[in-house]
Design a protein around this motif. Structure first.
Motif, PDB file in Angstrom:
ATOM      1  N   ALA A   4       6.120  -7.706 -43.080  1.00 50.21           N
ATOM      2  CA  ALA A   4       5.985  -7.151 -41.729  1.00 50.21           C
ATOM      3  C   ALA A   4       4.895  -7.881 -40.944  1.00 50.21           C
ATOM      4  O   ALA A   4       5.037  -8.112 -39.730  1.00 50.21           O
ATOM      5  CB  ALA A   4       5.675  -5.662 -41.801  1.00 50.21           C
ATOM      6  N   CYS A   5       3.811  -8.256 -41.621  1.00 50.57           N
ATOM      7  CA  CYS A   5       2.741  -9.013 -40.949  1.00 50.57           C
ATOM      8  C   CYS A   5       3.260 -10.350 -40.432  1.00 50.57           C
ATOM      9  O   CYS A   5       2.983 -10.747 -39.296  1.00 50.57           O
ATOM     10  CB  CYS A   5       1.587  -9.254 -41.920  1.00 50.57           C
ATOM     11  N   GLY A   6       4.018 -11.048 -41.264  1.00 50.81           N
ATOM     12  CA  GLY A   6       4.573 -12.325 -40.842  1.00 50.81           C
ATOM     13  C   GLY A   6       5.555 -12.177 -39.701  1.00 50.81           C
ATOM     14  O   GLY A   6       5.566 -12.990 -38.765  1.00 50.81           O
ATOM     15  N   ALA A   7       6.382 -11.129 -39.757  1.00 46.03           N
ATOM     16  CA  ALA A   7       7.347 -10.894 -38.680  1.00 46.03           C
ATOM     17  C   ALA A   7       6.633 -10.595 -37.361  1.00 46.03           C
ATOM     18  O   ALA A   7       7.045 -11.066 -36.296  1.00 46.03           O
ATOM     19  CB  ALA A   7       8.271  -9.739 -39.064  1.00 46.03           C
ATOM     20  N   PHE A   8       5.560  -9.820 -37.434  1.00 51.12           N
ATOM     21  CA  PHE A   8       4.796  -9.507 -36.213  1.00 51.12           C
ATOM     22  C   PHE A   8       4.176 -10.763 -35.610  1.00 51.12           C
ATOM     23  O   PHE A   8       4.231 -10.974 -34.388  1.00 51.12           O
ATOM     24  CB  PHE A   8       3.708  -8.489 -36.545  1.00 51.12           C
ATOM     25  N   ILE A   9       3.591 -11.607 -36.449  1.00 55.03           N
ATOM     26  CA  ILE A   9       2.949 -12.825 -35.962  1.00 55.03           C
ATOM     27  C   ILE A   9       3.955 -13.743 -35.268  1.00 55.03           C
ATOM     28  O   ILE A   9       3.594 -14.505 -34.364  1.00 55.03           O
ATOM     29  CB  ILE A   9       2.256 -13.553 -37.132  1.00 55.03           C
ATOM     30  N   SER A  10       5.222 -13.666 -35.669  1.00 53.21           N
ATOM     31  CA  SER A  10       6.249 -14.520 -35.058  1.00 53.21           C
ATOM     32  C   SER A  10       6.421 -14.247 -33.575  1.00 53.21           C
ATOM     33  O   SER A  10       6.989 -15.078 -32.858  1.00 53.21           O
ATOM     34  CB  SER A  10       7.592 -14.317 -35.772  1.00 53.21           C
ATOM     35  N   PHE A  11       5.942 -13.113 -33.090  1.00 49.14           N
ATOM     36  CA  PHE A  11       6.090 -12.756 -31.688  1.00 49.14           C
ATOM     37  C   PHE A  11       4.865 -13.135 -30.863  1.00 49.14           C
ATOM     38  O   PHE A  11       4.752 -12.724 -29.715  1.00 49.14           O
ATOM     39  CB  PHE A  11       6.361 -11.253 -31.545  1.00 49.14           C
ATOM     40  N   THR A  12       3.960 -13.905 -31.436  1.00 50.63           N
ATOM     41  CA  THR A  12       2.790 -14.368 -30.696  1.00 50.63           C
ATOM     42  C   THR A  12       2.997 -15.820 -30.276  1.00 50.63           C
ATOM     43  O   THR A  12       3.756 -16.557 -30.919  1.00 50.63           O
ATOM     44  CB  THR A  12       1.518 -14.276 -31.559  1.00 50.63           C
ATOM     45  N   PRO A  17       0.877 -13.837 -20.697  1.00 50.86           N
ATOM     46  CA  PRO A  17       2.046 -12.942 -20.634  1.00 50.86           C
ATOM     47  C   PRO A  17       2.831 -12.909 -21.943  1.00 50.86           C
ATOM     48  O   PRO A  17       3.328 -11.849 -22.346  1.00 50.86           O
ATOM     49  CB  PRO A  17       2.883 -13.537 -19.495  1.00 50.86           C
ATOM     50  N   TYR A  18       2.949 -14.059 -22.599  1.00 50.73           N
ATOM     51  CA  TYR A  18       3.669 -14.114 -23.875  1.00 50.73           C
ATOM     52  C   TYR A  18       2.965 -13.241 -24.914  1.00 50.73           C
ATOM     53  O   TYR A  18       3.614 -12.487 -25.656  1.00 50.73           O
ATOM     54  CB  TYR A  18       3.727 -15.560 -24.349  1.00 50.73           C
ATOM     55  N   MET A  19       1.633 -13.338 -24.975  1.00 53.37           N
ATOM     56  CA  MET A  19       0.867 -12.551 -25.934  1.00 53.37           C
ATOM     57  C   MET A  19       1.004 -11.059 -25.666  1.00 53.37           C
ATOM     58  O   MET A  19       1.274 -10.270 -26.576  1.00 53.37           O
ATOM     59  CB  MET A  19      -0.601 -12.968 -25.889  1.00 53.37           C
ATOM     60  N   VAL A  20       0.835 -10.669 -24.404  1.00 54.91           N
ATOM     61  CA  VAL A  20       0.918  -9.245 -24.048  1.00 54.91           C
ATOM     62  C   VAL A  20       2.333  -8.716 -24.259  1.00 54.91           C
ATOM     63  O   VAL A  20       2.532  -7.632 -24.821  1.00 54.91           O
ATOM     64  CB  VAL A  20       0.479  -9.036 -22.581  1.00 54.91           C
ATOM     65  N   GLY A  21       3.328  -9.489 -23.816  1.00 54.50           N
ATOM     66  CA  GLY A  21       4.712  -9.036 -23.941  1.00 54.50           C
ATOM     67  C   GLY A  21       5.229  -9.046 -25.358  1.00 54.50           C
ATOM     68  O   GLY A  21       6.179  -8.305 -25.669  1.00 54.50           O
ATOM     69  N   GLY A  22       4.638  -9.844 -26.221  1.00 54.50           N
ATOM     70  CA  GLY A  22       5.113  -9.906 -27.598  1.00 54.50           C
ATOM     71  C   GLY A  22       4.564  -8.823 -28.495  1.00 54.50           C
ATOM     72  O   GLY A  22       5.071  -8.637 -29.611  1.00 54.50           O
ATOM     73  N   LEU A  23       3.557  -8.085 -28.040  1.00 52.06           N
ATOM     74  CA  LEU A  23       2.948  -7.056 -28.897  1.00 52.06           C
ATOM     75  C   LEU A  23       3.931  -5.951 -29.253  1.00 52.06           C
ATOM     76  O   LEU A  23       4.098  -5.616 -30.428  1.00 52.06           O
ATOM     77  CB  LEU A  23       1.713  -6.466 -28.198  1.00 52.06           C
ATOM     78  N   LEU A  24       4.582  -5.362 -28.244  1.00 57.50           N
ATOM     79  CA  LEU A  24       5.481  -4.232 -28.504  1.00 57.50           C
ATOM     80  C   LEU A  24       6.684  -4.634 -29.350  1.00 57.50           C
ATOM     81  O   LEU A  24       6.938  -4.007 -30.387  1.00 57.50           O
ATOM     82  CB  LEU A  24       5.920  -3.604 -27.183  1.00 57.50           C
ATOM     83  N   GLY A  34       6.918  -7.144 -31.270  1.00 56.69           N
ATOM     84  CA  GLY A  34       6.403  -7.579 -32.561  1.00 56.69           C
ATOM     85  C   GLY A  34       6.103  -6.395 -33.468  1.00 56.69           C
ATOM     86  O   GLY A  34       6.412  -6.427 -34.665  1.00 56.69           O
ATOM     87  N   ILE A  35       5.496  -5.353 -32.902  1.00 60.22           N
ATOM     88  CA  ILE A  35       5.197  -4.153 -33.692  1.00 60.22           C
ATOM     89  C   ILE A  35       6.486  -3.476 -34.145  1.00 60.22           C
ATOM     90  O   ILE A  35       6.617  -3.056 -35.307  1.00 60.22           O
ATOM     91  CB  ILE A  35       4.327  -3.181 -32.872  1.00 60.22           C
ATOM     92  N   THR A  48       9.443  -4.849 -34.560  1.00 65.33           N
ATOM     93  CA  THR A  48      10.074  -5.686 -35.583  1.00 65.33           C
ATOM     94  C   THR A  48       9.336  -5.578 -36.910  1.00 65.33           C
ATOM     95  O   THR A  48       9.955  -5.539 -37.977  1.00 65.33           O
ATOM     96  CB  THR A  48      10.103  -7.156 -35.125  1.00 65.33           C
ATOM     97  N   GLY A  49       8.005  -5.521 -36.863  1.00 65.61           N
ATOM     98  CA  GLY A  49       7.229  -5.384 -38.082  1.00 65.61           C
ATOM     99  C   GLY A  49       7.518  -4.069 -38.798  1.00 65.61           C
ATOM    100  O   GLY A  49       7.709  -4.047 -40.026  1.00 65.61           O
ATOM    101  N   ILE A  50       7.571  -2.976 -38.037  1.00 68.80           N
ATOM    102  CA  ILE A  50       7.862  -1.668 -38.640  1.00 68.80           C
ATOM    103  C   ILE A  50       9.271  -1.644 -39.219  1.00 68.80           C
ATOM    104  O   ILE A  50       9.499  -1.162 -40.338  1.00 68.80           O
ATOM    105  CB  ILE A  50       7.682  -0.543 -37.598  1.00 68.80           C
ATOM    106  N   ALA A  51      10.227  -2.175 -38.453  1.00 67.67           N
ATOM    107  CA  ALA A  51      11.607  -2.213 -38.938  1.00 67.67           C
ATOM    108  C   ALA A  51      11.711  -3.073 -40.198  1.00 67.67           C
ATOM    109  O   ALA A  51      12.431  -2.717 -41.142  1.00 67.67           O
ATOM    110  CB  ALA A  51      12.532  -2.756 -37.849  1.00 67.67           C
ATOM    111  N   SER A  52      10.984  -4.189 -40.231  1.00 66.44           N
ATOM    112  CA  SER A  52      11.008  -5.062 -41.403  1.00 66.44           C
ATOM    113  C   SER A  52      10.449  -4.351 -42.626  1.00 66.44           C
ATOM    114  O   SER A  52      10.982  -4.475 -43.738  1.00 66.44           O
ATOM    115  CB  SER A  52      10.197  -6.332 -41.128  1.00 66.44           C
ATOM    116  N   TYR A  53       9.371  -3.590 -42.425  1.00 64.50           N
ATOM    117  CA  TYR A  53       8.751  -2.878 -43.544  1.00 64.50           C
ATOM    118  C   TYR A  53       9.736  -1.900 -44.176  1.00 64.50           C
ATOM    119  O   TYR A  53       9.921  -1.889 -45.406  1.00 64.50           O
ATOM    120  CB  TYR A  53       7.508  -2.136 -43.062  1.00 64.50           C
ATOM    121  N   TYR A  54      10.377  -1.082 -43.325  1.00 62.11           N
ATOM    122  CA  TYR A  54      11.285  -0.060 -43.854  1.00 62.11           C
ATOM    123  C   TYR A  54      12.617  -0.647 -44.324  1.00 62.11           C
ATOM    124  O   TYR A  54      13.383   0.046 -45.002  1.00 62.11           O
ATOM    125  CB  TYR A  54      11.529   1.015 -42.800  1.00 62.11           C
TER     126      TYR A  54
END
Length: 215
Positions: A51-59, A161-168, A170-171, A173-179
């Motif tokens: 999930a951490c790796g998936a989240f970072i992909s959105f930065t 904008p990419y950083m701000v827009g990728g947070l939600l 990314g989170i 996707t990370g949660i979905a990846s975990y479960y």
């Protein structure tokens, strides 16, 4: 070298293979799934690392996704190897969708607005950033003056904008990846333990027979 190809493919063919492999992405995805399941760790730590790796992909930290994935996994005390595999959620096939979603959402959140002129502004931001980096690099050797201020347009119209827009996303996707990953790893490890116990029992049952034959 012994294993070096004699018929080296053209540059365009190699570029196409990198973007879209000849055998498609399915085999690669299956291989990565196999590697994730076989990692020697608890299902929670493996799933959290992925999930951490998936989240970072959105930065927008291109070129640093692996380093940032490892750093986040280390901070959260989860599986580092799983985080490296998780960063592959961002790949040539998904990056256009990730970048488009992150930029659009980020520009709306920051009040930049979204219009048909965005592509031109982003292209200009990349152009200015490349020019600023080149001129600033030359200034280190005594040619001209540093032009780091040209990076401001890139930061304002692209990176921030990419950083701000990728947070939600990314989170999410990370949660979905975990479960998604955790029950898969749990089931795989349970089946593996069952097979190992069955093999051990078979060997124990066979041991007295061999001992009797030896006598």
């Amino acid at each position: 070298m012994v294993f070096k190809r004699r018929d080296k493919p053209p540059v365009l063919v190699r570029l196409r293979e990198w973007v879209y492999p000849r055998r498609g992405y399915r085999r690669g995805i299956e291989y990565l799934g196999h590697r994730v399941r076989r990692l020697p760790d608890t299902p929670h730590r493996i799933a959290l690392g992925f999930a951490c790796g998936a989240f970072i992909s959105f930065t927008p930290l291109f070129g640093l996704h692996l380093v940032c994935g490892v750093g986040l996994a280390w901070l959260l005390r989860c599986n580092v190897m799983a985080s490296l595999i998780g960063t592959l959620v961002g790949n040539p096939l998904t990056f256009p969708f990730i970048a488009g979603l992150s930029l659009t959402l980020g520009r709306r959140i920051l009040g930049h607005g979204v219009s048909g002129r965005d592509f031109g502004r982003i292209a200009e931001a990349f152009s200015q950033a490349a020019s600023g980096l080149w001129e600033s690099s030359l200034s280190l050797f005594g040619f001209g003056h540093p032009q780091w201020q040209k990076l401001s347009l890139f930061v304002y119209d692209m990176a921030w904008p990419y950083m701000v827009g990728g947070l939600l996303p990314g989170i999410v996707t990370g949660i979905a990846s975990y479960y998604m990953v955790r029950p898969i790893v749990t089931a795989y490890q349970a089946r593996r333990r069952t097979r190992m116990l069955r093999r051990a029992k078979t060997r124990l049952d066979a041991a007295p027979t061999h001992a009797g034959e030896a006598e």
